[in-house]
Motif scaffolding. Sequence first.
Motif, PDB file in Angstrom:
ATOM      1  N   MET A 120       0.817  -1.242  -0.085  1.00  0.00           N
ATOM      2  CA  MET A 120      -0.238  -0.276  -0.263  1.00  0.00           C
ATOM      3  C   MET A 120       0.706   1.578   0.248  1.00  0.00           C
ATOM      4  N   GLU A 121       1.755   1.190   0.994  1.00  0.00           N
ATOM      5  CA  GLU A 121       3.131   2.001   1.074  1.00  0.00           C
ATOM      6  C   GLU A 121       3.297   2.734  -0.260  1.00  0.00           C
ATOM      7  N   ALA A 122       3.997   1.552  -1.420  1.00  0.00           N
ATOM      8  CA  ALA A 122       4.283   1.313  -2.503  1.00  0.00           C
ATOM      9  C   ALA A 122       3.659   2.752  -3.163  1.00  0.00           C
ATOM     10  N   VAL A 123       1.793   2.030  -3.103  1.00  0.00           N
ATOM     11  CA  VAL A 123       1.422   2.496  -4.336  1.00  0.00           C
ATOM     12  C   VAL A 123       1.087   3.691  -3.734  1.00  0.00           C
ATOM     13  N   SER A 152       3.776   4.044 -22.015  1.00  0.00           N
ATOM     14  CA  SER A 152       3.166   3.088 -20.738  1.00  0.00           C
ATOM     15  C   SER A 152       3.829   3.428 -19.655  1.00  0.00           C
ATOM     16  N   LYS A 153       4.435   4.192 -19.647  1.00  0.00           N
ATOM     17  CA  LYS A 153       5.612   4.555 -17.409  1.00  0.00           C
ATOM     18  C   LYS A 153       4.329   4.440 -16.403  1.00  0.00           C
ATOM     19  N   THR A 154       3.078   5.561 -17.186  1.00  0.00           N
ATOM     20  CA  THR A 154       2.712   5.361 -15.821  1.00  0.00           C
ATOM     21  C   THR A 154       1.699   4.209 -15.442  1.00  0.00           C
ATOM     22  N   PRO A 155       0.232   3.676 -16.040  1.00  0.00           N
ATOM     23  CA  PRO A 155       0.501   2.373 -15.656  1.00  0.00           C
ATOM     24  C   PRO A 155       1.282   0.890 -15.392  1.00  0.00           C
ATOM     25  N   LEU A 156       2.211   1.116 -15.825  1.00  0.00           N
ATOM     26  CA  LEU A 156       3.960  -0.145 -15.942  1.00  0.00           C
ATOM     27  C   LEU A 156       3.750   0.485 -14.675  1.00  0.00           C
ATOM     28  N   SER A 157       4.036   1.369 -13.911  1.00  0.00           N
ATOM     29  CA  SER A 157       5.156   2.048 -12.667  1.00  0.00           C
ATOM     30  C   SER A 157       3.514   1.893 -11.495  1.00  0.00           C
ATOM     31  N   MET A 158       2.355   1.688 -11.818  1.00  0.00           N
ATOM     32  CA  MET A 158       1.269   1.689 -10.911  1.00  0.00           C
ATOM     33  C   MET A 158       1.021   0.224 -10.723  1.00  0.00           C
ATOM     34  N   TYR A 159       1.104  -0.580 -11.867  1.00  0.00           N
ATOM     35  CA  TYR A 159       1.286  -2.018 -11.939  1.00  0.00           C
ATOM     36  C   TYR A 159       2.771  -2.714 -11.060  1.00  0.00           C
ATOM     37  N   LEU A 160       3.788  -2.421 -11.589  1.00  0.00           N
ATOM     38  CA  LEU A 160       4.713  -2.403 -10.357  1.00  0.00           C
ATOM     39  C   LEU A 160       4.449  -1.897  -9.105  1.00  0.00           C
ATOM     40  N   ALA A 161       3.708  -0.896  -8.791  1.00  0.00           N
ATOM     41  CA  ALA A 161       3.840  -0.522  -7.024  1.00  0.00           C
ATOM     42  C   ALA A 161       3.058  -1.699  -6.754  1.00  0.00           C
ATOM     43  N   HIS A 162       1.671  -1.539  -7.253  1.00  0.00           N
ATOM     44  CA  HIS A 162       0.776  -3.304  -6.616  1.00  0.00           C
ATOM     45  C   HIS A 162       1.353  -4.097  -6.382  1.00  0.00           C
ATOM     46  N   LYS A 163       2.677  -4.420  -7.050  1.00  0.00           N
ATOM     47  CA  LYS A 163       3.165  -5.633  -6.378  1.00  0.00           C
ATOM     48  C   LYS A 163       4.284  -5.406  -5.595  1.00  0.00           C
ATOM     49  N   SER A 251       1.551  -6.252 -23.896  1.00  0.00           N
ATOM     50  CA  SER A 251       1.448  -5.560 -22.069  1.00  0.00           C
ATOM     51  C   SER A 251       2.177  -5.211 -20.933  1.00  0.00           C
ATOM     52  N   VAL A 252       1.177  -3.983 -20.837  1.00  0.00           N
ATOM     53  CA  VAL A 252       2.061  -3.808 -19.167  1.00  0.00           C
ATOM     54  C   VAL A 252       2.186  -5.248 -17.923  1.00  0.00           C
ATOM     55  N   GLU A 253       1.242  -6.050 -18.482  1.00  0.00           N
ATOM     56  CA  GLU A 253       1.874  -6.867 -17.080  1.00  0.00           C
ATOM     57  C   GLU A 253       2.919  -8.063 -18.160  1.00  0.00           C
ATOM     58  N   GLU A 254       2.846  -8.223 -19.501  1.00  0.00           N
ATOM     59  CA  GLU A 254       3.682  -8.624 -19.963  1.00  0.00           C
ATOM     60  C   GLU A 254       5.459  -7.690 -19.512  1.00  0.00           C
ATOM     61  N   SER A 255       5.306  -7.050 -19.984  1.00  0.00           N
ATOM     62  CA  SER A 255       6.934  -5.735 -19.559  1.00  0.00           C
ATOM     63  C   SER A 255       7.156  -5.779 -18.368  1.00  0.00           C
ATOM     64  N   ALA A 256       6.146  -6.039 -17.337  1.00  0.00           N
ATOM     65  CA  ALA A 256       6.776  -5.226 -15.664  1.00  0.00           C
ATOM     66  C   ALA A 256       7.262  -7.262 -15.270  1.00  0.00           C
TER      67      ALA A 256
ATOM     68  N   THR B  14      -0.759 -15.658 -13.368  1.00  0.00           N
ATOM     69  CA  THR B  14      -1.790 -15.987 -12.866  1.00  0.00           C
ATOM     70  C   THR B  14      -2.031 -17.668 -12.281  1.00  0.00           C
ATOM     71  N   VAL B  15      -0.530 -18.006 -13.236  1.00  0.00           N
ATOM     72  CA  VAL B  15       0.199 -19.437 -11.458  1.00  0.00           C
ATOM     73  C   VAL B  15       0.250 -18.625 -10.289  1.00  0.00           C
ATOM     74  N   GLU B  16       0.901 -17.674  -9.792  1.00  0.00           N
ATOM     75  CA  GLU B  16       1.407 -17.296  -8.927  1.00  0.00           C
ATOM     76  C   GLU B  16       0.352 -16.863  -7.620  1.00  0.00           C
ATOM     77  N   ARG B  17      -0.909 -16.145  -8.354  1.00  0.00           N
ATOM     78  CA  ARG B  17      -1.209 -15.708  -8.380  1.00  0.00           C
ATOM     79  C   ARG B  17      -2.212 -17.095  -6.385  1.00  0.00           C
ATOM     80  N   VAL B  18      -2.943 -18.344  -7.774  1.00  0.00           N
ATOM     81  CA  VAL B  18      -3.315 -19.213  -6.517  1.00  0.00           C
ATOM     82  C   VAL B  18      -2.682 -20.276  -6.280  1.00  0.00           C
TER      83      VAL B  18
END
Lengths: 270, 270
Positions: A120-123, A152-163, A251-256, B14-18
């Motif tokens: 959450m802090e990362a986000v 795609s800097k912003t969505p990629l940043s936010m996706y990594l933040a969620h992780k 996709s952002v998921e793939e780049s991440a 997906t596999v990581e999430r599960v």
Amino acid sequence: MYHVYLLSDATGETVERVARAALTQFKDVDVRLRRVGQIRNREDILKALDEVDRLPGIIFYTLVNTELAQFVRNECEARQLEAVDLITPLLFKLAEFLEMRPQKLPGLQYEMNSEYYRRMEAVDFTVKQDDGQEPRNLHKADIVLIGVSRSSKTPLSMYLAHKGYKVANVPIIQGIDPPPELEEVEPERVVGLIIDTQRLVDIRSARLRNLRQSPRGSYADYRQVEEELAYCRRFYRAHPAWLVIDVTNKSVEESAAEILSRLHGDIRHD
Amino acid sequence: MYHVYLLSDATGETVERVARAALTQFKDVDVRLRRVGQIRNREDILKALDEVDRLPGIIFYTLVNTELAQFVRNECEARQLEAVDLITPLLFKLAEFLEMRPQKLPGLQYEMNSEYYRRMEAVDFTVKQDDGQEPRNLHKADIVLIGVSRSSKTPLSMYLAHKGYKVANVPIIQGIDPPPELEEVEPERVVGLIIDTQRLVDIRSARLRNLRQSPRGSYADYRQVEEELAYCRRFYRAHPAWLVIDVTNKSVEESAAEILSRLHGDIRHD
């Protein structure tokens, strides 16, 4: 139209994710997902199954309480409904492997532990640093993403933040020096994004159309964009220790996933 | 320490999430996840399994190509490795249900289709609206989250954005009028967050400690926080059509699921 029911004892996030991954393998099929979360007892199950009786479909379910999972299995058999248990076989396998009994408590993956607060802090951090807003915080970031507008800097940043990664992103703009703080960041934290010229022209033109602006300016002009990207590549080359990632058609998921695997080695250690 | 290998033909998300959902059911167990993505042929599989031979563990895998999945199964049997196929049984069940053959093409869930771009646009939008930054855009938001400082507006907004919702969030501050644009938003789009006083005091005190500031000011003072929350509740009561959600002891994922289920009905229609 087909109905796919997702039954879960928590949010239903996991079962939805798996169902979506499987469903994308079936082309042009008209499916409606119906998610029922927070299932905690037999009554909840019966209520959900009554709904399936009314509007038939297939059921995917994740209930960590094995007695409740068994109840779904029995009820579905009695009602002749098709149901797939996504978690029990896994729990059995893991119990054997870890030589340990599962807790069977729903919602444990949403426990608000230190790892949760770190995410959450990362986000929070990442939102505040978007688009080079606070260069003085660059040194606090786990990852600094740099790239031209619409790479795609912003969505990629936010996706990594969620992780759980604190990410800062800094725009690369021809003719404007990046903040001096960027040069002070450890180079192994910096990731330069690159993208194919035509792809970027397409993305920017689409953006201008969305904003109802003319696509005629330099922002989406092939020559100008090409020059901008050449400048960007020269800038990256002057910093050979930076990781450079091509995001074209990813996709952002793939780049991440690529960024994390390249930063942390081929097999990831969590 | 136990090793859990996650083999995937795409990102391995997906596999990581599960795997994580299942693993949380085993208390205090020391597990290291090792993710291997982009597995596209037998060579990739053999390379990953050699790694498992060196550092034994259990394997979870999602390979939509059934021949490759079969190859993993055979190889693991020959090497006496424990492996769980998370996707093939699902694909068979769905093929039967939908009376259709799966495409068996990896990475389809990351296709950059219109739904993907909608999600990315939602993330972009939401980042820019954080913390009441652009009240003039409130009417463009699918959801407007309001609440006092540290009631999880930002992470909740970003989480919903990833799911494709354009979210704006507006802080409720005693003594400062919210932007007039808030009153113009359709009330069924507004969600007021509420939280228990002691819980909020704890969260704010922790934040002050993190920022190395004294927790003595009014920001984390019980009496002051109580008054602030009372003001907030009064403000919500003056707008009976707004949805009010108590986020106390709920993770962002759980609050988001509750918001979406309350906004869209008990069984969600995607």
